[in-house]
Structure formats: C-alpha cells, structure tokens
Design an enzyme around this catalytic site. Structure first.
Site, mmCIF file in Angstrom:
data_model
loop_
_atom_site.group_PDB
_atom_site.id
_atom_site.type_symbol
_atom_site.label_atom_id
_atom_site.label_comp_id
_atom_site.label_asym_id
_atom_site.label_seq_id
_atom_site.Cartn_x
_atom_site.Cartn_y
_atom_site.Cartn_z
ATOM 1 N N ARG A 190 7.590 41.164 31.637
ATOM 2 C CA ARG A 190 6.275 40.598 31.334
ATOM 3 C C ARG A 190 5.663 41.008 29.997
ATOM 4 O O ARG A 190 4.694 40.409 29.552
ATOM 5 C CB ARG A 190 5.297 40.928 32.466
ATOM 6 N N TYR A 203 12.433 49.454 52.299
ATOM 7 C CA TYR A 203 11.826 48.109 52.289
ATOM 8 C C TYR A 203 12.086 47.381 53.608
ATOM 9 O O TYR A 203 11.215 46.680 54.133
ATOM 10 C CB TYR A 203 12.358 47.287 51.110
ATOM 11 N N ARG A 205 13.706 47.034 32.565
ATOM 12 C CA ARG A 205 12.770 45.895 32.531
ATOM 13 C C ARG A 205 12.589 45.348 31.114
ATOM 14 O O ARG A 205 11.504 44.863 30.764
ATOM 15 C CB ARG A 205 11.389 46.272 33.119
HETATM 16 O O1 1CP Z 1 15.217 45.626 34.792
HETATM 17 C C1 1CP Z 1 15.282 44.386 34.793
HETATM 18 O O2 1CP Z 1 14.664 43.653 34.009
HETATM 19 C C2 1CP Z 1 16.275 43.711 35.717
HETATM 20 C C3 1CP Z 1 15.708 43.055 36.856
HETATM 21 C C4 1CP Z 1 15.084 43.880 37.971
HETATM 22 C C5 1CP Z 1 15.494 45.078 38.541
HETATM 23 C C6 1CP Z 1 16.636 45.981 38.102
HETATM 24 C C7 1CP Z 1 13.943 43.450 38.680
HETATM 25 C C8 1CP Z 1 13.183 42.242 38.395
HETATM 26 N N1 1CP Z 1 13.747 44.320 39.724
HETATM 27 C C9 1CP Z 1 14.675 45.336 39.659
HETATM 28 C C10 1CP Z 1 14.849 46.459 40.561
HETATM 29 C C11 1CP Z 1 13.810 46.756 41.576
HETATM 30 N N2 1CP Z 1 13.109 45.876 42.350
HETATM 31 C C12 1CP Z 1 13.464 48.067 41.974
HETATM 32 C C13 1CP Z 1 14.096 49.319 41.437
HETATM 33 C C14 1CP Z 1 13.602 49.701 40.077
HETATM 34 C C15 1CP Z 1 12.183 50.168 39.976
HETATM 35 O O3 1CP Z 1 11.839 51.175 40.578
HETATM 36 O O4 1CP Z 1 11.432 49.508 39.227
HETATM 37 C C16 1CP Z 1 12.506 47.964 42.985
HETATM 38 C C17 1CP Z 1 11.841 49.101 43.729
HETATM 39 C C18 1CP Z 1 12.285 46.579 43.221
HETATM 40 C C19 1CP Z 1 11.395 45.966 44.259
HETATM 41 C C20 1CP Z 1 10.377 45.060 43.691
HETATM 42 N N3 1CP Z 1 10.671 43.937 42.950
HETATM 43 C C21 1CP Z 1 8.969 45.168 43.794
HETATM 44 C C22 1CP Z 1 8.208 46.197 44.610
HETATM 45 C C23 1CP Z 1 7.918 47.485 43.888
HETATM 46 C C24 1CP Z 1 7.188 48.435 44.819
HETATM 47 O O5 1CP Z 1 6.256 49.087 44.321
HETATM 48 O O6 1CP Z 1 7.512 48.544 46.016
HETATM 49 C C25 1CP Z 1 8.410 44.083 43.078
HETATM 50 C C26 1CP Z 1 6.956 43.758 42.883
HETATM 51 C C27 1CP Z 1 9.506 43.343 42.531
HETATM 52 C C28 1CP Z 1 9.406 42.074 41.743
HETATM 53 C C29 1CP Z 1 10.144 42.041 40.461
HETATM 54 N N4 1CP Z 1 11.488 42.332 40.284
HETATM 55 C C30 1CP Z 1 11.840 42.120 38.980
HETATM 56 C C31 1CP Z 1 10.673 41.668 38.280
HETATM 57 C C32 1CP Z 1 10.617 41.282 36.824
HETATM 58 C C33 1CP Z 1 9.615 41.620 39.218
HETATM 59 C C34 1CP Z 1 8.212 41.132 38.957
HETATM 60 C C35 1CP Z 1 8.153 39.701 39.339
HETATM 61 C C36 1CP Z 1 7.292 38.888 38.447
HETATM 62 O O7 1CP Z 1 7.670 38.595 37.280
HETATM 63 O O8 1CP Z 1 6.232 38.493 38.938
#
Ligand code: 1CP
Length: 347
Positions: free
Chosen positions: A29, A151, A25
């Site tokens: 943010r 999911y 990430r």
């Molecule tokens: O790392 C990076 O910056 C690359 C982009 C990336 C990646 C690799 C994002 C952007 N998401 C992911 C993977 C991802 N997405 C995972 C696996 C990694 C982890 O455990 O963090 C998972 C579980 C998700 C699912 C997801 N995407 C959720 C749900 C989490 C949960 O608790 O169930 C949510 C809220 C997101 C949104 C998301 N994805 C990425 C961002 C920056 C965001 C936030 C969106 C925003 O800016 O509002």
C-alpha cells in the site's frame, strides 16, 4: 559467470559482491500503483488472478533494484484450500469459517492437492519467473504451522490468543495432530511452489512470539524440523520469519532453516555472534526508521549493514513489513545505500 542470484548465495552463507536487499511487503500500500490496482479489485481477486498477482509482485522491481521479489499472495489461502471459508473484511481483517467453533474448523481440515487447489499460485509463479529481471530471485512462502493454527482456532486475528492457548493446554495431543496435518499440507504446497520455480522459501511464524521457550520446543519445534527437512530436500534455501522472538533464538536455530529473519528488538551483531558464521540472517531495521530524514536513515542503514555483514550470510531487510505511509523516496535511498556498501569479504 555464475547465474546464482546474490540473494540465494547470501542465504547459503556464500560470499557475495554486494549485500542483497528486499523488503517485506515491498509490493503493497505505500506504492501508488498498488493502491490504484487495489481500488479496482478486491484483495483476494489480486491473489487469485495470476496475471494480477504477477503485476503486483513485479511493481516494486520497476522502481527499485531489489535482489528478490516475493510472490503476492497470503498465508491464509492455504487454509481455504484445506476446506475453511476465508473472507477479508476491510475493518476486522481476515475471517475464517462461517460461525462454526474452532474445534469444528480443526475437524473439517483436509490435506489438499496443491496442483488442484492452489493452481492459481503455481501459475502466478510461472508467469513471474517468465518476466522477472535477470539476477533477481523469486521467494515463495507459506505461513508456519503454528501461525496458521492460531488463525484457524481463533477464526481470525486475536489480541490474547485465548482459544489457541486453551486448546493447546487442554488438548495437547489434538494440538500436535493439528500441527502435523498443517505441516503435511505445507510440505506439499511448498514442494509444488519449488517445482513451479521459486528460488527460495520463507516461512512466516508471526505469532510464535506468544510462546514460552519450553512450549515452543515442545509444541512447535518438532513440526518445524520435520517440515524444513522435507522441503530442504528440494535444494532451495529456506528462511524462517518471526518477530519478538529473541528469547526463542536458540530453539529457532535448531529448526534447520538456512536463514533466520530477525526484528529490531535484538542487536544484529549480538545475534550473529550467538548464531555463528554458518547461519545466515535477514533483517533487522525497524520499519519506522524509513520515516527519518535521509541523512539519519542512511546512518541507520549503515549501522545495520556493518553488524550484519561481518561474515558472509547476510540479507538486508526490515524486521517486519514496510508501513503503508512510508515515503517511496526513502525506499529508493535505502536500496541505494545497501548496494553501495563495500562488502568486507566481497567476491
Ligand atoms: O510481503 C508481501 O508483499 C507478499 C504478500 C503477503 C505476505 C507474505 C501478504 C499480502 N501477506 C503475507 C503474509 C501474512 N499474511 C502474514 C505473515 C507476515 C506478517 O506478519 O505480516 C500474516 C500474519 C498474514 C495474515 C493477514 N493477511 C492479515 C491479518 C494480520 C493480523 O494482524 O492478524 C491481513 C489483514 C492480511 C491481508 C493482506 N495480506 C497481504 C496484503 C497486502 C494484505 C492487505 C490487504 C489489502 O491490500 O487490503
């Protein structure tokens, strides 16, 4: 002079001049420039517009000398391409489907042609590769079949994974079929990312932590082994990400990825000892260590570096994504400390 990025060398357990570092990430943010863009566009628009996804991916590289960038996208977009409605709600997080049952969503899945359905990801990869700094690798990624299955079955995030576990235990044959379908779709998608130019692949299995070692071996490992073998054929290193899974480490070692990403709940020195010098590791600083004052942060980073770098095959990272409130200055300090660390077996 070799042009293989030091990040790729470390993934392949080859000697490096400096320990490579990137942060999960890292485009996100905690960066004011990401928040600004996010104020202008919805999250899915950022992901689906190649020029914007490229801009976000490259934002951290303008501030820090990371050794790798990760494509800005999300693991859930593949489920959308497989025919499931996807929305991100600011408060509840992701929502999959339009009120159908989990079983209906599972039945409706199709294996998409990534060039047709995920073209925006492939275009973003090509654009990023055109402007990424020399020596910096680009990581492509996807969710792992099990995490995507949770999911899909739950219809979003979950606290107890009631629907997933009921499905798994009541209908193991159908669960295996679902894992197979997801692995088929993932293999095609990852191969398309590799063809578009990514230098490595990371598979996110965030929710593997809810499984017993026996269930992991029975329900997940065979599908991971098949998927990893299919992708490995393409010649780019593969990284497996999970957290809270030190009890699954031996099973995960058998999956066939070049790298295992570890979280802070396992001692990095002990993990390297258990896995041996052939297996590269990534991690494993607690993301909240970045909230310490600089001298303490430096100590924490050095401690991890010493444990990780005893053999070649080490990539510095956090154990999970960087927290949105992280001070940007501390990220800069962290990268400097990693890059000034003398590698014991430096090239
Ligand atoms: O790392 C990076 O910056 C690359 C982009 C990336 C990646 C690799 C994002 C952007 N998401 C992911 C993977 C991802 N997405 C995972 C696996 C990694 C982890 O455990 O963090 C998972 C579980 C998700 C699912 C997801 N995407 C959720 C749900 C989490 C949960 O608790 O169930 C949510 C809220 C997101 C949104 C998301 N994805 C990425 C961002 C920056 C965001 C936030 C969106 C925003 O800016 O509002």
């Amino acid at each position: 002079m070799s042009t293989v990025p030091r990040f790729v060398k470390a993934c392949l357990a080859q000697p490096v001049d400096r320990i490579p570092v990137w942060i999960m990430r890292q485009a996100g943010r905690y960066l004011p420039e990401y928040r600004k863009l996010r104020g202008e566009y919805p999250f899915l628009t950022l992901c689906k517009t190649p020029a914007l996804a490229t801009e976000v991916t490259l934002q951290p590289l303008e501030r820090f000398r990371m050794d790798a960038a990760i494509l800005f996208s999300d693991i859930l977009l593949l489920l959308e391409a497989m025919g499931v409605d996807l929305a991100f709600d600011e408060k509840v997080g992701p929502r999959l489907g339009r009120g159908e049952s989990g079983e209906e969503r599972v039945r409706s899945l199709s294996v998409p042609d990534p060039v047709q359905e995920m073209g925006y990801v492939l275009d973003a990869i090509r654009q990023i590769k055109g402007s990424i700094p020399e020596g910096c690798a680009l990581i492509g990624f996807s969710g792992a079949p099990f995490t995507l299955a949770t999911y899909l079955i739950e219809g979003g995030s979950s606290k107890d994974f009631y629907a997933t576990k009921s499905f798994m235990y009541k209908e193991p044959a159908a669960f295996h079929r679902l894992m197979e379908t997801l692995a088929d779709a993932l293999e095609a998608f990852l191969k398309a990312q590799i063809a578009a130019g990514v230098d490595a692949i990371q598979l996110f299995d965030t929710w593997a932590m809810i499984l017993s070692p026996a269930d992991y071996r029975e329900l997940v490992l065979p599908h991971m082994q098949r998927l990893v073998a299919g992708v490995k054929h393409e010649g780019v290193p593969t990284i497996h990400f999970s957290l809270g899974t030190s009890t699954l480490l031996d099973a995960m070692d058998q999956m066939g990825t070049d790298v295992l990403s570890l979280d802070w709940k396992i001692d990095l020195g002990e993990a390297r000892e258990r896995l041996g010098p052939q297996k590269a590791v990534q991690g494993n600083l607690d993301p909240f260590a970045l909230f310490q004052e600089p001298a303490r942060l430096e100590e924490s980073v050095l401690e991890i570096l010493e444990k990780g770098s005893r053999w070649p095959g080490y990539v510095f990272n956090l154990g999970h994504g960087v927290h949105p409130k992280t001070p940007v200055e501390n990220m800069r300090r962290l990268v400097e400390v990693v890059h000034s660390f003398p590698v014991p077996q430096a090239t």
